[in-house]
Structures are given as C-alpha cells and as structure tokens.
Enzyme design. Sequence first.
Site, PDB file in Angstrom:
ATOM      1  CE  LYS A 144      -7.417   3.044   1.769  1.00  0.00           C
ATOM      2  NZ  LYS A 144      -5.601   3.635   0.733  1.00  0.00           N
TER       3      LYS A 144
ATOM      4  CD  GLU B  86      18.726 -10.644   7.181  1.00  0.00           C
ATOM      5  OE1 GLU B  86      20.266 -10.363   6.121  1.00  0.00           O
ATOM      6  OE2 GLU B  86      19.427 -10.123   8.549  1.00  0.00           O
TER       7      GLU B  86
ATOM      8  CG  HIS C  38      -4.281  -2.357   1.178  1.00  0.00           C
ATOM      9  ND1 HIS C  38      -3.247  -2.010   1.097  1.00  0.00           N
ATOM     10  CD2 HIS C  38      -5.433  -1.412   0.757  1.00  0.00           C
ATOM     11  CE1 HIS C  38      -3.306  -0.666   0.432  1.00  0.00           C
ATOM     12  NE2 HIS C  38      -4.048  -0.030   0.000  1.00  0.00           N
TER      13      HIS C  38
ATOM     14  CE  LYS D 267      10.447  -4.578  10.322  1.00  0.00           C
ATOM     15  NZ  LYS D 267      11.422  -3.292  10.281  1.00  0.00           N
TER      16      LYS D 267
ATOM     17  CG  ASP E 267       0.446  -1.760   0.965  1.00  0.00           C
ATOM     18  OD1 ASP E 267       1.016  -2.243  -0.383  1.00  0.00           O
ATOM     19  OD2 ASP E 267       0.189  -0.682   0.975  1.00  0.00           O
ATOM     20  CE  LYS E 268      -2.342  -3.953   7.229  1.00  0.00           C
ATOM     21  NZ  LYS E 268      -0.933  -4.296   8.573  1.00  0.00           N
TER      22      LYS E 268
ATOM     23  CG  ASP F 124      12.539  -2.070  13.058  1.00  0.00           C
ATOM     24  OD1 ASP F 124      12.466  -0.660  13.802  1.00  0.00           O
ATOM     25  OD2 ASP F 124      13.303  -2.109  11.778  1.00  0.00           O
TER      26      ASP F 124
ATOM     27  CD  GLU G 103      10.985  -6.129   4.356  1.00  0.00           C
ATOM     28  OE1 GLU G 103       9.717  -6.335   4.468  1.00  0.00           O
ATOM     29  OE2 GLU G 103      11.152  -5.845   5.083  1.00  0.00           O
TER      30      GLU G 103
ATOM     31  CE  LYS H 223      15.547  -9.007  12.711  1.00  0.00           C
ATOM     32  NZ  LYS H 223      15.577 -10.632  12.518  1.00  0.00           N
TER      33      LYS H 223
ATOM     34  NE  ARG I  78       3.441  -0.248  -0.831  1.00  0.00           N
ATOM     35  CZ  ARG I  78       3.385  -0.339  -1.793  1.00  0.00           C
ATOM     36  NH1 ARG I  78       4.115   0.585  -2.050  1.00  0.00           N
ATOM     37  NH2 ARG I  78       2.351  -0.973  -2.577  1.00  0.00           N
ATOM     38  CE  LYS I  79      -2.084   1.245   3.167  1.00  0.00           C
ATOM     39  NZ  LYS I  79      -1.175   1.411   2.446  1.00  0.00           N
TER      40      LYS I  79
ATOM     41  CG  PHE J  32     -13.162  -0.499  -5.104  1.00  0.00           C
ATOM     42  CD1 PHE J  32     -11.650  -1.344  -5.926  1.00  0.00           C
ATOM     43  CD2 PHE J  32     -12.761  -0.485  -3.325  1.00  0.00           C
ATOM     44  CE1 PHE J  32     -10.572  -1.591  -5.346  1.00  0.00           C
ATOM     45  CE2 PHE J  32     -11.761  -0.944  -3.309  1.00  0.00           C
ATOM     46  CZ  PHE J  32     -10.718  -1.551  -4.015  1.00  0.00           C
TER      47      PHE J  32
ATOM     48  CG  ASP K  73      -1.900   0.278  -5.787  1.00  0.00           C
ATOM     49  OD1 ASP K  73      -0.918   0.084  -6.511  1.00  0.00           O
ATOM     50  OD2 ASP K  73      -2.090   0.999  -4.603  1.00  0.00           O
ATOM     51  CB  ALA K  74       2.403  -3.037  -6.246  1.00  0.00           C
TER      52      ALA K  74
END
Length: 393
Positions: free
Chosen positions: A172, A58, A17, A272, A19-20, A278, A45, A276, A251-252, A237, A245-246
């Site tokens: 997906k 960074e 995918h 990260k 994003d992945k 998060d 990122e 971090k 995002r997931k 598909f 798709d970008a």
Amino acid sequence: MTRKSFIFTSESVSEGHPDKVCDRISDAILDAFLSEDPLARVACETFATTNRVVIGGEVGLTDEAKMPRFMASVPDIARACIKDIGYEQDKFHHATCEITNLLHEQSAHIAQGVVGGDRDEGAGDQGIMFGYATNETDALMPAPIQYAHAILRRLAKVRKDGTEPLLRPDAKTQLSVRYEDGKPVGVTQIVLSTQHADESQTSSDVRAIVEPYIREVLPAGWVTDETEWWVNPTGTFVIGGPDGDAGLTGRKIIVDTYGGAAPHGGGAFSGKDPTKVDRSAAYAARYLAKNVVAAGMAERCTIQLSYAIGVARPLSIYADLHGTGLLDPSQIERAIPKVMDLTPRGIRTHLELNKPIYARTAAYGHFGRAPEADGGFSWERTDLAGALQKAII
C-alpha cells in the site's frame, strides 16, 4: 472561498492487499457469469484469511439449468485469481487454500424490482452515487490518488515480470501532494509499505528497490530534497496478504474512487452486476463529470445521482462545478437527461456494461484508466462532450 494552497493525501493498495484479493475474486466470478449470460444477476462477496476463502451472495442465470456447472467452477475461478496475483505462501497458496462456496440464487423479492412486467427497468437498490472529474491530470483525476495507483501498478509489473524478485504481492502507498494556486506541484510525503521476501531486508534495502520506480512514475520535479520518505516504516513485512490480515470485498471504496477528493455514496462496486446502480450509476456519474470537464465547461465537476429500488428513472440529478464553471450548474443538470438515458438499462446500454469487463477494475482504481477496445472502462470515454455542449445552447 476555495483554498488554493494546501496539502492533500490519498492512498492506494495493491492487487495483493487482502481486500483487493477479495474484490478480484468477486469480480472474476461476475465476469464468468456475464461471459455465459449478459443478463446474469450477481451480488458476490468474498472473505479471505489464513489458508481460507469464503464466497457468498446471490446469483442468477436466465437458464437456471446451467447453474450447477457454474457453481462447480467457482473454486477454480478463485484459485486462478490468487495464482495470478502471485500468492504461493505456506499459509496462503492458490493450490492449497480451502475454498468455500456459499453462493445461492437471487432473492425473488429483489428480483421483482429489476425484472418482469412493468418494472423491467427498475434499479437494483436505492442509493446515492457520485462522479467527479478535475483537470489537474491528463486522466481528469485527482493527482494524489492517480499517482498512488501508478506507483503500485509499476511495482506490480516489475514484481510479476521477474525484474524485482524480492517484492511480494501485498503493498500500500500514500502520497501527500502539495497544491499551489489550486494545482498539484510536488510531493511532501511518500509512504510505501510493501511485502518482501526476506526477513533480513531492512527498510533501507526495500527503499533502494522501490525508489527508482517511484521517481519514474511521479512528474519531474515533484520529489525534492525536502520530500520525506517512509518506506516500510515498521520494519519487516514478510507475512502479508490474507495470512497477515483478513480481507473482504468492498472495503476499499475510497481507494476505488477518488482518494477522498470527492464524495462517495457508500456502496461498493466489486462483485455487483450492472443492474446494481451502486456500480453502474457511479460509472455513469464519473462519465458525465468527466465529459463536463473535457468539454471545457468547468475545471472541476461533481455529479450526484439518486435511485429507488424498482424505480427506473433517477430521483435527482445534482451538479457542482466548485466555482470553476463557465455556466450555472443548473444548466448542466437540465442538459444531462437530454444526452443520456439514466435508467439502469439506459446506462448499461450506453456504456456497454453487460460484458465480462470487471476483474480488471478490482485493483488500481475504477476511474482514471484508459478506455479499452473490448468495452472495458467505457465510462472513461469523453465522447459525450459535444452532445453536452449542444444540449446547453
């Protein structure tokens, strides 16, 4: 009262995918830095689109003289990820896509809260983090997300080992799981959209390929004659991945955690380093929640932690046993600091997070995985259950 009979749905996405793909590249870069320097600072990122990958963020190394060599290696790391995922399309190919590296040194104003002087223990950012566990699966994960991941992992395996050469990397899936008396008992809807090789393949053709693997993964009796199948419901598909798709790192976050069955603090994980919170505190919260359930204190448990940038200790600890506990949640809240140091350094030390163990987390969930010998998925251990029990007595 908590509902006992309902249908709950979660989705997962494959390693291919868009994003992945980005999560994988960001985490592979993190691993490369940690391999050289366990104290490396990385906030990476990635953005991917047709024939192009852009990497920014960074980074920092203890020995700054090594930075040029590592910066030069970033495009090769990205290409290796794309190749391993399996992209060799005309408009997204590991050998020919353009890689732009915009990484730069870490902000001194962020770094001052994490390293140096009295603030060596500081959290890398403010935020809230959640962990969750439930005894409805052996992995102590919600069934919809756990089996959605399992389906895509199985399909990726047979794609990559050549068993199913007509499957392609982007996919997906979505499962609607029926609960009775609070326990998962069956699947009412199965949705799968998977990239495939040939425009002549119909949805029925693709279903014929994937259905045996889906049935193999799901528990016996969960698929019935009443289960509805939606395989490639829009039809063809073939154009997939970043060409279709970008993609973007982070995002997931619901796919990465509990499939919507539990709260999420909002911060993404991939790219990260473990200063971090998060990432590291979300891992710690899962670890704590899983050990509460593994200890038999509750059937379900949610743990929330909160932090402020530059401050070592968590500002708050909250536990919710969802009415399934054998004790008051406040007892667990008081026991947690007795059994685990929840400063950023304490979490990193306890869970051994300053290791190159992150690229493997980038697809198929950060939770519900088996702990690995080299420290991967250490937050999935249940070795704290006994200590929690003793701390409460």
